[in-house]
Design an enzyme around this catalytic site. Structure first.
Site, PDB file in Angstrom:
ATOM      1  N   SER A   9      -2.074 -29.879  -7.630  1.00  0.00           N
ATOM      2  CA  SER A   9      -2.504 -29.120  -8.804  1.00  0.00           C
ATOM      3  C   SER A   9      -3.964 -29.429  -9.086  1.00  0.00           C
ATOM      4  O   SER A   9      -4.319 -30.560  -9.435  1.00  0.00           O
ATOM      5  CB  SER A   9      -1.652 -29.483 -10.020  1.00  0.00           C
ATOM      6  OG  SER A   9      -2.272 -28.932 -11.173  1.00  0.00           O
ATOM      7  N   HIS A  34      -2.594 -25.402  -5.999  1.00  0.00           N
ATOM      8  CA  HIS A  34      -1.945 -24.879  -7.213  1.00  0.00           C
ATOM      9  C   HIS A  34      -3.000 -24.754  -8.314  1.00  0.00           C
ATOM     10  O   HIS A  34      -3.678 -25.725  -8.658  1.00  0.00           O
ATOM     11  CB  HIS A  34      -0.829 -25.837  -7.636  1.00  0.00           C
ATOM     12  CG  HIS A  34      -0.004 -25.356  -8.780  1.00  0.00           C
ATOM     13  ND1 HIS A  34       0.986 -24.401  -8.650  1.00  0.00           N
ATOM     14  CD2 HIS A  34      -0.006 -25.703 -10.098  1.00  0.00           C
ATOM     15  CE1 HIS A  34       1.552 -24.181  -9.826  1.00  0.00           C
ATOM     16  NE2 HIS A  34       0.963 -24.960 -10.732  1.00  0.00           N
ATOM     17  N   ASP A  36      -3.703 -23.817 -12.186  1.00  0.00           N
ATOM     18  CA  ASP A  36      -3.057 -23.660 -13.494  1.00  0.00           C
ATOM     19  C   ASP A  36      -3.933 -22.851 -14.445  1.00  0.00           C
ATOM     20  O   ASP A  36      -4.986 -23.316 -14.877  1.00  0.00           O
ATOM     21  CB  ASP A  36      -2.748 -25.046 -14.083  1.00  0.00           C
ATOM     22  CG  ASP A  36      -1.551 -25.677 -13.398  1.00  0.00           C
ATOM     23  OD1 ASP A  36      -0.486 -25.022 -13.352  1.00  0.00           O
ATOM     24  OD2 ASP A  36      -1.683 -26.803 -12.892  1.00  0.00           O
ATOM     25  N   MET A  38      -4.305 -21.247 -18.005  1.00  0.00           N
ATOM     26  CA  MET A  38      -3.732 -21.381 -19.362  1.00  0.00           C
ATOM     27  C   MET A  38      -4.627 -20.650 -20.351  1.00  0.00           C
ATOM     28  O   MET A  38      -5.856 -20.759 -20.274  1.00  0.00           O
ATOM     29  CB  MET A  38      -3.674 -22.864 -19.747  1.00  0.00           C
ATOM     30  CG  MET A  38      -2.915 -23.726 -18.753  1.00  0.00           C
ATOM     31  SD  MET A  38      -2.752 -25.407 -19.367  1.00  0.00           S
ATOM     32  CE  MET A  38      -2.071 -26.229 -17.917  1.00  0.00           C
ATOM     33  N   HIS A  67      -0.557 -20.110 -11.152  1.00  0.00           N
ATOM     34  CA  HIS A  67       0.527 -20.260 -12.126  1.00  0.00           C
ATOM     35  C   HIS A  67      -0.026 -19.822 -13.480  1.00  0.00           C
ATOM     36  O   HIS A  67      -0.827 -20.545 -14.078  1.00  0.00           O
ATOM     37  CB  HIS A  67       0.966 -21.736 -12.121  1.00  0.00           C
ATOM     38  CG  HIS A  67       1.984 -22.081 -13.162  1.00  0.00           C
ATOM     39  ND1 HIS A  67       2.234 -23.387 -13.544  1.00  0.00           N
ATOM     40  CD2 HIS A  67       2.839 -21.309 -13.892  1.00  0.00           C
ATOM     41  CE1 HIS A  67       3.184 -23.403 -14.462  1.00  0.00           C
ATOM     42  NE2 HIS A  67       3.561 -22.161 -14.698  1.00  0.00           N
ATOM     43  N   MET A  69       0.108 -19.384 -17.119  1.00  0.00           N
ATOM     44  CA  MET A  69       0.733 -19.753 -18.389  1.00  0.00           C
ATOM     45  C   MET A  69      -0.007 -18.975 -19.472  1.00  0.00           C
ATOM     46  O   MET A  69      -0.836 -19.515 -20.212  1.00  0.00           O
ATOM     47  CB  MET A  69       0.637 -21.274 -18.580  1.00  0.00           C
ATOM     48  CG  MET A  69       1.574 -22.025 -17.650  1.00  0.00           C
ATOM     49  SD  MET A  69       1.075 -23.738 -17.393  1.00  0.00           S
ATOM     50  CE  MET A  69      -0.086 -23.513 -16.058  1.00  0.00           C
ATOM     51  N   MET A 142       9.758 -25.417 -14.137  1.00  0.00           N
ATOM     52  CA  MET A 142       8.906 -26.411 -14.811  1.00  0.00           C
ATOM     53  C   MET A 142       9.726 -27.675 -15.053  1.00  0.00           C
ATOM     54  O   MET A 142      10.821 -27.617 -15.623  1.00  0.00           O
ATOM     55  CB  MET A 142       8.414 -25.876 -16.165  1.00  0.00           C
ATOM     56  CG  MET A 142       7.320 -24.829 -16.115  1.00  0.00           C
ATOM     57  SD  MET A 142       5.824 -25.252 -15.194  1.00  0.00           S
ATOM     58  CE  MET A 142       5.295 -26.780 -15.940  1.00  0.00           C
ATOM     59  N   ASP A 176       7.299 -28.242 -10.669  1.00  0.00           N
ATOM     60  CA  ASP A 176       5.949 -28.474 -11.183  1.00  0.00           C
ATOM     61  C   ASP A 176       6.004 -29.367 -12.418  1.00  0.00           C
ATOM     62  O   ASP A 176       6.552 -28.971 -13.447  1.00  0.00           O
ATOM     63  CB  ASP A 176       5.336 -27.100 -11.524  1.00  0.00           C
ATOM     64  CG  ASP A 176       3.895 -27.170 -12.004  1.00  0.00           C
ATOM     65  OD1 ASP A 176       3.299 -28.261 -11.968  1.00  0.00           O
ATOM     66  OD2 ASP A 176       3.372 -26.116 -12.416  1.00  0.00           O
ATOM     67  N   GLY A 177       5.415 -30.551 -12.276  1.00  0.00           N
ATOM     68  CA  GLY A 177       5.300 -31.462 -13.407  1.00  0.00           C
ATOM     69  C   GLY A 177       5.937 -32.810 -13.138  1.00  0.00           C
ATOM     70  O   GLY A 177       7.150 -32.903 -12.933  1.00  0.00           O
ATOM     71  N   SER A 199      -1.420 -35.390 -10.882  1.00  0.00           N
ATOM     72  CA  SER A 199      -1.923 -36.757 -11.064  1.00  0.00           C
ATOM     73  C   SER A 199      -1.493 -37.701  -9.944  1.00  0.00           C
ATOM     74  O   SER A 199      -2.255 -38.593  -9.567  1.00  0.00           O
ATOM     75  CB  SER A 199      -1.524 -37.299 -12.430  1.00  0.00           C
ATOM     76  OG  SER A 199      -0.238 -36.887 -12.775  1.00  0.00           O
TER      77      SER A 199
HETATM   78  C1  DX5 Z   1       1.456 -28.210 -16.321  1.00  0.00           C
HETATM   79  C2  DX5 Z   1       1.000 -27.631 -15.008  1.00  0.00           C
HETATM   80  C3  DX5 Z   1       1.148 -28.517 -13.824  1.00  0.00           C
HETATM   81  C4  DX5 Z   1       0.446 -29.847 -13.913  1.00  0.00           C
HETATM   82  C5  DX5 Z   1       1.118 -30.816 -12.996  1.00  0.00           C
HETATM   83  O1  DX5 Z   1       1.454 -27.212 -17.259  1.00  0.00           O
HETATM   84  O2  DX5 Z   1       1.707 -26.441 -14.737  1.00  0.00           O
HETATM   85  O3  DX5 Z   1       0.770 -27.840 -12.640  1.00  0.00           O
HETATM   86  O4  DX5 Z   1      -0.896 -29.792 -13.590  1.00  0.00           O
HETATM   87  O5  DX5 Z   1       0.495 -32.052 -13.113  1.00  0.00           O
HETATM   88  P1  DX5 Z   1       1.254 -33.421 -12.853  1.00  0.00           P
HETATM   89  O6  DX5 Z   1       1.659 -33.420 -11.416  1.00  0.00           O
HETATM   90  O7  DX5 Z   1       0.214 -34.445 -13.167  1.00  0.00           O
HETATM   91  O8  DX5 Z   1       2.422 -33.458 -13.777  1.00  0.00           O
HETATM   92 ZN    ZN Z   2       1.453 -25.412 -12.748  1.00  0.00          ZN
END
Ligand code: DX5
Ligand code: ZN
Length: 225
Positions: A9, A34, A36, A38, A67, A69, A142, A176-177, A199
């Site tokens: 990510s 990936h 993200d 938002m 992705h 959001m 998720m 994811d997460g 992370s």
């Molecule tokens: C959260 C994101 C994830 C996030 C995952 O809303 O969709 O993609 O970056 O990060 P980690 O692996 O650190 O949980």
């Molecule tokens: Zn994501």
């Protein structure tokens, strides 16, 4: 057999050096990147949009797993298609009325359509999107509340993965997460094959080692299933 895909990510990368971070991840063995997206409305955080995807696309051929959001995914299909997104995953919670149009539009722009569910959304809500003429091609489960990286993996979400894998043996199922070396086996044995990890990859002294460990865990789970 569905292919394992490890997708770091980029939310956990150094956004000021996105092109070199992307290249570094590909060099470390990432299958997908990936991204993200938002909007500060569907989730309480604001990240990047189509202009950043367009800039990044000039520096990499990699599969950009976007992705979204966002509250109005349909508004972003065209700009993301033009920008060079590879996958376009929208949230089912905001697409109950127009998912058919959305999927059709995503495909017409040459992207792979995916649907995502927040932790509180029952898995049954995506069943209609997997049937009929224009099904989605990936489901993203998720495993944290969307919005931020670095949260704790929710193992109870694995029931959703198991239900989907049983019903759809050849579907791409993404988690994811909170995925990393200590949680991957739960996800892999439940049947997930696309693994997002922020992370745990970017925070590791040796990201290539973590990516290969995640990949092997999916492969091993597939062999023993
Ligand atoms: C959260 C994101 C994830 C996030 C995952 O809303 O969709 O993609 O970056 O990060 P980690 O692996 O650190 O949980
Ligand atoms: Zn994501």
């Amino acid at each position: 057999m569905v292919q394992p895909k490890i997708a770091p990510s980029m939310l956990s990368s150094d956004f000021a050096n996105l092109a070199s971070e992307a290249e570094r991840m590909i060099r470390c063995g990432a299958d997908w990147l990936h991204m993200d997206i938002m909007d500060g409305h569907f989730v309480p955080n604001l990240t990047i949009g189509a202009p950043v995807i367009e800039s990044l696309r000039k520096h990499t051929q990699a599969y950009l797993d976007c992705h979204l959001m966002v509250t109005n995914p349909i508004d972003y299909v065209e700009p993301f298609g033009k920008a060079g997104a590879s996958g376009f995953t929208f949230h089912v919670e905001v697409s109950k009325d127009n998912w058919q149009e959305l999927v059709q539009k995503i495909k017409s722009k040459g992207m792979k359509p995916g649907v995502s569910l927040k932790p509180g959304t029952p898995v049954e809500e995506v069943f209609p999107l997997l049937e009929g003429e224009n099904p989605v091609e990936m489901v993203l489960i998720m495993t944290v509340e969307p919005g931020f990286g670095g949260q704790k993996f929710m193992p109870e979400m694995m029931d959703k993965v198991r239900v989907l894998r049983k019903k759809y043996p050849s579907l791409d199922i993404e988690v994811d997460g909170g995925l990393g070396p200590s949680t991957i086996d739960l996800a892999a044995s439940a049947g997930a094959n696309c693994i997002v990890a922020g992370s745990s990859v970017f925070g590791a002294p040796d990201p290539a080692h973590v990516i290969s460990l995640l990949y092997k865990s999916v492969e091993n789970a597939q062999k023993s299933s």
